[in-house]
Design a protein around this motif. Structure first.
Motif, PDB file in Angstrom:
ATOM      1  N   PRO A 187      27.910  35.177  64.077  1.00  0.00           N
ATOM      2  CA  PRO A 187      26.685  34.382  64.267  1.00  0.00           C
ATOM      3  C   PRO A 187      26.786  32.981  63.674  1.00  0.00           C
ATOM      4  N   GLY A 188      27.390  32.883  62.506  1.00  0.00           N
ATOM      5  CA  GLY A 188      27.532  31.563  61.898  1.00  0.00           C
ATOM      6  C   GLY A 188      28.416  30.648  62.725  1.00  0.00           C
ATOM      7  N   LEU A 189      29.542  31.193  63.215  1.00  0.00           N
ATOM      8  CA  LEU A 189      30.404  30.396  64.073  1.00  0.00           C
ATOM      9  C   LEU A 189      29.704  30.024  65.368  1.00  0.00           C
ATOM     10  N   GLY A 190      28.911  30.941  65.881  1.00  0.00           N
ATOM     11  CA  GLY A 190      28.177  30.662  67.123  1.00  0.00           C
ATOM     12  C   GLY A 190      27.194  29.515  66.939  1.00  0.00           C
ATOM     13  N   LYS A 191      26.445  29.519  65.837  1.00  0.00           N
ATOM     14  CA  LYS A 191      25.493  28.431  65.594  1.00  0.00           C
ATOM     15  C   LYS A 191      26.218  27.109  65.406  1.00  0.00           C
ATOM     16  N   LEU A 192      27.348  27.148  64.675  1.00  0.00           N
ATOM     17  CA  LEU A 192      28.113  25.926  64.470  1.00  0.00           C
ATOM     18  C   LEU A 192      28.653  25.382  65.794  1.00  0.00           C
ATOM     19  N   LEU A 193      29.221  26.265  66.612  1.00  0.00           N
ATOM     20  CA  LEU A 193      29.753  25.843  67.903  1.00  0.00           C
ATOM     21  C   LEU A 193      28.645  25.321  68.811  1.00  0.00           C
ATOM     22  N   GLU A 194      27.496  25.973  68.786  1.00  0.00           N
ATOM     23  CA  GLU A 194      26.367  25.527  69.598  1.00  0.00           C
ATOM     24  C   GLU A 194      25.943  24.113  69.218  1.00  0.00           C
ATOM     25  N   LYS A 195      25.909  23.841  67.911  1.00  0.00           N
ATOM     26  CA  LYS A 195      25.519  22.497  67.461  1.00  0.00           C
ATOM     27  C   LYS A 195      26.560  21.464  67.820  1.00  0.00           C
ATOM     28  N   VAL A 196      27.843  21.829  67.694  1.00  0.00           N
ATOM     29  CA  VAL A 196      28.917  20.898  68.036  1.00  0.00           C
ATOM     30  C   VAL A 196      28.856  20.515  69.503  1.00  0.00           C
ATOM     31  N   VAL A 197      28.650  21.519  70.381  1.00  0.00           N
ATOM     32  CA  VAL A 197      28.577  21.254  71.821  1.00  0.00           C
ATOM     33  C   VAL A 197      27.349  20.420  72.146  1.00  0.00           C
ATOM     34  N   ALA A 198      26.218  20.753  71.516  1.00  0.00           N
ATOM     35  CA  ALA A 198      24.980  20.008  71.791  1.00  0.00           C
ATOM     36  C   ALA A 198      25.114  18.547  71.360  1.00  0.00           C
ATOM     37  N   ASP A 199      25.818  18.277  70.273  1.00  0.00           N
ATOM     38  CA  ASP A 199      26.002  16.907  69.792  1.00  0.00           C
ATOM     39  C   ASP A 199      27.169  16.199  70.453  1.00  0.00           C
ATOM     40  N   GLY A 200      27.931  16.915  71.275  1.00  0.00           N
ATOM     41  CA  GLY A 200      29.087  16.308  71.935  1.00  0.00           C
ATOM     42  C   GLY A 200      30.272  16.109  71.023  1.00  0.00           C
ATOM     43  N   GLY A 201      30.279  16.807  69.908  1.00  0.00           N
ATOM     44  CA  GLY A 201      31.367  16.641  68.960  1.00  0.00           C
ATOM     45  C   GLY A 201      32.700  17.151  69.465  1.00  0.00           C
ATOM     46  N   HIS A 202      32.699  18.016  70.478  1.00  0.00           N
ATOM     47  CA  HIS A 202      33.941  18.582  71.002  1.00  0.00           C
ATOM     48  C   HIS A 202      34.653  17.639  71.968  1.00  0.00           C
ATOM     49  N   ARG A 203      33.951  16.608  72.408  1.00  0.00           N
ATOM     50  CA  ARG A 203      34.529  15.739  73.443  1.00  0.00           C
ATOM     51  C   ARG A 203      35.742  14.983  72.937  1.00  0.00           C
ATOM     52  N   ARG A 204      35.744  14.605  71.682  1.00  0.00           N
ATOM     53  CA  ARG A 204      36.916  13.930  71.138  1.00  0.00           C
ATOM     54  C   ARG A 204      38.120  14.852  71.106  1.00  0.00           C
ATOM     55  N   VAL A 205      37.842  16.118  70.861  1.00  0.00           N
ATOM     56  CA  VAL A 205      38.941  17.091  70.881  1.00  0.00           C
ATOM     57  C   VAL A 205      39.498  17.214  72.292  1.00  0.00           C
ATOM     58  N   VAL A 206      38.601  17.255  73.283  1.00  0.00           N
ATOM     59  CA  VAL A 206      39.048  17.341  74.682  1.00  0.00           C
ATOM     60  C   VAL A 206      39.849  16.103  75.053  1.00  0.00           C
ATOM     61  N   ASP A 207      39.349  14.936  74.617  1.00  0.00           N
ATOM     62  CA  ASP A 207      40.083  13.699  74.899  1.00  0.00           C
ATOM     63  C   ASP A 207      41.479  13.739  74.301  1.00  0.00           C
ATOM     64  N   MET A 208      41.594  14.217  73.089  1.00  0.00           N
ATOM     65  CA  MET A 208      42.895  14.282  72.433  1.00  0.00           C
ATOM     66  C   MET A 208      43.821  15.253  73.145  1.00  0.00           C
ATOM     67  N   VAL A 209      43.273  16.419  73.546  1.00  0.00           N
ATOM     68  CA  VAL A 209      44.094  17.409  74.242  1.00  0.00           C
ATOM     69  C   VAL A 209      44.581  16.847  75.579  1.00  0.00           C
ATOM     70  N   CYS A 210      43.680  16.172  76.276  1.00  0.00           N
ATOM     71  CA  CYS A 210      44.071  15.589  77.575  1.00  0.00           C
ATOM     72  C   CYS A 210      45.149  14.527  77.383  1.00  0.00           C
ATOM     73  N   GLU A 211      44.991  13.685  76.382  1.00  0.00           N
ATOM     74  CA  GLU A 211      45.978  12.633  76.133  1.00  0.00           C
ATOM     75  C   GLU A 211      47.323  13.231  75.787  1.00  0.00           C
TER      76      GLU A 211
END
Length: 430
Positions: A187-211
């Motif tokens: 549950p704790g990881l789920g809430k953290l992941l939910e907040k990260v996705v809602a804030d767009g914090g994962h997009r930099r990770v996606v950009d890095m992976v794509c690069e």
């Protein structure tokens, strides 16, 4: 420095100072006994003179000398009876210290408990001291703060030196494992992941992976083409396999490039939906949470994780020891500043002083009321373990010289009393 020696049973320690005191007692005994003998000689001569018609003065001298002997003998008996039996006779209530040693020890323990270790006495004494104000003023001095910091650093280093690394690592590892096992992480990881996705914090990770993926494809193009061509059926012509591999490689490169360049790429949206659904499953799906718990247990059980805990403690211990040894380290400077600040505040803040005084009084009162019997039993048990004869000798060495003055005073006062009584008698009779 006085040399300590052990003399007799009970482990009683005698020193050269005790021996010197005993020699002083013997000298005073000789003086007191000599004064008794002098009174006896004077009495004898005065009686002889009186019987030979020497005059009225001989009666006064004889009466004074006789009363002096009586006083000297009475006080000799009283002083001697404290430590042994006079003339070795079994007279009741003599040799008080050897025979009443244990009772005296119990009485001394009770006296200390009632008059020094009572809650009222301790609380009143501490309240009168004004401990908070005194400690605050003392800590406010930079030299004292430096001293406390240095002593605390030494104590900290000593404690860390005594602690065995294996024991600490075992305790820390057990605490972490127990805490992690008791806490469900899904549950704790789920809430953290939910907040990260809602804030767009994962997009930099996606950009890095794509690069990174694009760069890897560019650097390893022939290998990708060869891998695709090698996986084709054996009946297809090789040039066809080659063309297919090149086509797949170009499509992958194009796909990764478009995904990297376009924030609105459908693949990014699909990833967002996947992460959102996964965050919800971590919080609400029983099967997903169970799989996460199993994975957590497997990770914690790995040797690498336990080795990391051990190495973390070793590194932390080294950092603390180094900081404690360095007078200019941030740890010691902050500790010194905190002590100075606390001391200045305590010295000026009456409410804080009252809190410190109350805390000290409560702690001291609790200790004396809870452990009064254990403290006083230290006195009674210690006295009970002493050898009776050597206890008597030890006490006599310390107070015997003053007691011999009692014998001397008894001789002098007895002689004066005898002279007064004989004078009054002669005045009445005459």
């Amino acid at each position: 420095m006085a040399r300590a020696t052990t003399d007799g049973p009970g482990g009683f320690a005698y020193t050269d100072a005790d021996a010197e005191k005993r020699r002083g007692v013997r000298r005073m005994k000789t003086t007191a006994t000599g004064l008794l003998l002098l009174a006896a000689v004077v009495f004898t001569l005065a009686r002889w003179a009186q019987h030979n018609g020497a005059g009225a003065w001989s009666g006064y001298v004889a009466a004074a000398a006789e009363a002096g002997m009586v006083g000297a003998l009475a006080d000799w008996f009283a002083v001697t009876a404290l430590f042994k039996r006079p003339l070795r006779l079994p007279i009741p209530h003599t040799a008080i210290i050897p025979t009443k040693k244990d009772q005296l020890g119990r009485s001394l323990g009770d006296f200390v408990g009632e008059n020094f270790l009572s809650a009222e006495v301790v609380r009143g004494r501490l309240h009168a001291l004004g401990l908070g104000s005194r400690v605050g003023g003392w800590l406010a001095e930079p030299a004292n703060a430096d001293r406390v910091t240095a002593e605390a650093s030494t104590a900290l280093r000593g404690a860390l030196a005594v602690l065995r690394d294996n024991d600490v690592q075992a305790v820390v590892g057990e605490a972490i494992n127990r805490r992690a096992a008791a806490l469900e992480v899904g549950p704790g990881l789920g809430k953290l992941l939910e907040k990260v996705v809602a804030d767009g914090g994962h997009r930099r990770v996606v950009d890095m992976v794509c690069e990174r993926a694009e760069n890897w494809l560019i650097l390893n193009g022939p290998s990708v083409v060869g891998a695709v061509a090698g996986g084709a059926p054996g009946w297809t012509p090789k040039f066809v396999d080659r063309r297919v591999g090149e086509r797949v490689y170009k499509e992958l490169l194009r796909f990764i490039g478009e995904m990297r360049e376009s924030p609105e790429h459908p693949a990014r949206g699909a990833l967002d939906r996947f992460l959102t659904d996964f965050a919800a499953d971590l919080q609400g799906d029983t099967a997903t949470r169970a799989r996460v718990e199993r994975l957590k247990g497997e990770v914690l059980a790995r040797d690498e994780v336990q080795d990391f805990i051990a190495s973390a403690w070793t590194s932390l211990r080294g950092m603390i020891v180094g900081a404690a040894e360095d007078e200019r380290s941030e740890l010691r400077l902050r500790a010194r500043a905190a002590l100075l600040s606390f001391g200045q505040r305590m010295a000026a803040d009456e409410r804080l002083q009252a809190k410190v005084d109350g805390w000290a009084e409560d702690v001291a009162t609790h200790v004396v009321t809870t452990y009064q019997h254990q403290i006083t039993s230290l006195i009674t048990d210690t006295v009970a373990g002493w050898d009776a004869d050597h206890t008597s000798r030890k006490i006599e060495a310390h107070i015997g010289r003053d007691l011999q003055f009692i014998r001397i005073n008894g001789t002098v006062v007895g002689a004066l009393a005898g002279l007064v009584i004989y004078t009054v008698y002669r005045a009445i009779a005459g």
